[in-house]
Write a protein that holds these residues in place. Structure first.
Motif, PDB file in Angstrom:
ATOM      1  N   LYS A  29      12.648  -2.460  -7.218  1.00 12.85           N
ATOM      2  CA  LYS A  29      12.566  -3.834  -6.891  1.00 12.85           C
ATOM      3  C   LYS A  29      12.585  -4.543  -8.292  1.00 12.85           C
ATOM      4  O   LYS A  29      12.984  -5.925  -8.379  1.00 12.85           O
ATOM      5  CB  LYS A  29      11.187  -3.929  -6.014  1.00 12.85           C
ATOM      6  CG  LYS A  29      10.998  -3.137  -4.950  1.00 12.85           C
ATOM      7  CD  LYS A  29       9.836  -3.546  -4.056  1.00 12.85           C
ATOM      8  CE  LYS A  29       8.758  -2.446  -4.591  1.00 12.85           C
ATOM      9  NZ  LYS A  29       7.466  -2.600  -3.665  1.00 12.85           N
ATOM     10  N   LEU A  34      16.694  -5.424  -3.926  1.00 15.78           N
ATOM     11  CA  LEU A  34      15.746  -5.655  -2.561  1.00 15.78           C
ATOM     12  C   LEU A  34      16.514  -6.042  -1.332  1.00 15.78           C
ATOM     13  O   LEU A  34      17.620  -6.475  -1.477  1.00 15.78           O
ATOM     14  CB  LEU A  34      15.255  -7.163  -3.029  1.00 15.78           C
ATOM     15  CG  LEU A  34      14.222  -7.070  -4.191  1.00 15.78           C
ATOM     16  CD1 LEU A  34      14.024  -8.386  -4.693  1.00 15.78           C
ATOM     17  CD2 LEU A  34      12.870  -6.419  -4.090  1.00 15.78           C
ATOM     18  N   ALA A  41       8.710  -7.659  -0.487  1.00 15.03           N
ATOM     19  CA  ALA A  41       9.476  -7.068  -1.416  1.00 15.03           C
ATOM     20  C   ALA A  41       9.858  -5.686  -0.953  1.00 15.03           C
ATOM     21  O   ALA A  41       8.698  -4.781  -1.303  1.00 15.03           O
ATOM     22  CB  ALA A  41       9.026  -7.247  -2.634  1.00 15.03           C
ATOM     23  N   ALA A  43      12.319  -2.244  -1.325  1.00 13.38           N
ATOM     24  CA  ALA A  43      13.378  -1.565  -2.162  1.00 13.38           C
ATOM     25  C   ALA A  43      14.586  -1.390  -1.314  1.00 13.38           C
ATOM     26  O   ALA A  43      14.625  -0.714  -0.262  1.00 13.38           O
ATOM     27  CB  ALA A  43      12.846  -0.281  -2.806  1.00 13.38           C
TER      28      ALA A  43
END
Length: 157
Positions: A29, A34, A41, A43
């Motif tokens: 992130k 993202l 947020a 990953a």
């Protein structure tokens, strides 16, 4: 109420896996990997896997190659419900790059731990659980080591 674990080594590996996975998710992130640029947020593991795939695994240490082979030939299963009963299914993630498959499988190992799929007062199939945890940890460490940007964020640079 604390009950002594019959498998403290697995408990330690699970803790190591959670810590490593969490730090890598932060690093992904932090470098902008993202799933969305606005909103929660999250990953983007597929994009990270694409970056790893670009590096390839050629020249990887023998233990990493063994971990790749194990994960691809004995992938972690996922817990599902069939007629109200819990079962383990292969859950084919579809044709993807080798790195994407490995990312899916590593996330599956993490999810099985986090969502209680592998532990109900005792470890299910302790030998297999140990092998999956060790392979996941080794692969995560290797992936971070070959992506300089993620490695810098992982180490707080």
């Amino acid at each position: 109420m604390s009950v002594p674990s019959p498998h403290p080594e697995l408990d330690d590996l699970a803790t190591e896996m959670f810590r490593l996975f969490s730090r890598i998710e932060y690093a992904l992130k932090a470098v902008g990997l993202l799933t969305k640029q606005d909103g929660p947020a999250e990953a983007d593991w597929p994009s990270f896997a694409d970056r790893i795939n670009a590096h390839g695994l050629a020249g990887a240490p023998a233990d990493v190659v063994a971990a790749v082979t194990f994960m691809l030939t004995e992938p972690p299963r996922k817990q599902a419900a069939e007629k109200g009963k819990l079962v383990w299914v292969t859950g084919d993630p579809g044709a993807q790059s080798q790195a994407r498959l490995l990312a899916v499988y590593i996330c599956r190992v993490r999810n099985n731990l986090f969502h209680g799929g592998k532990f109900a007062g005792h470890w299910f199939d302790p030998e297999r659980s140990k092998a999956l945890l060790e392979a996941s940890i080794l692969l995560l460490q290797h992936f971070v080591s070959i992506d300089g940007e993620v490695q810098a964020a992982f180490h707080g640079a």
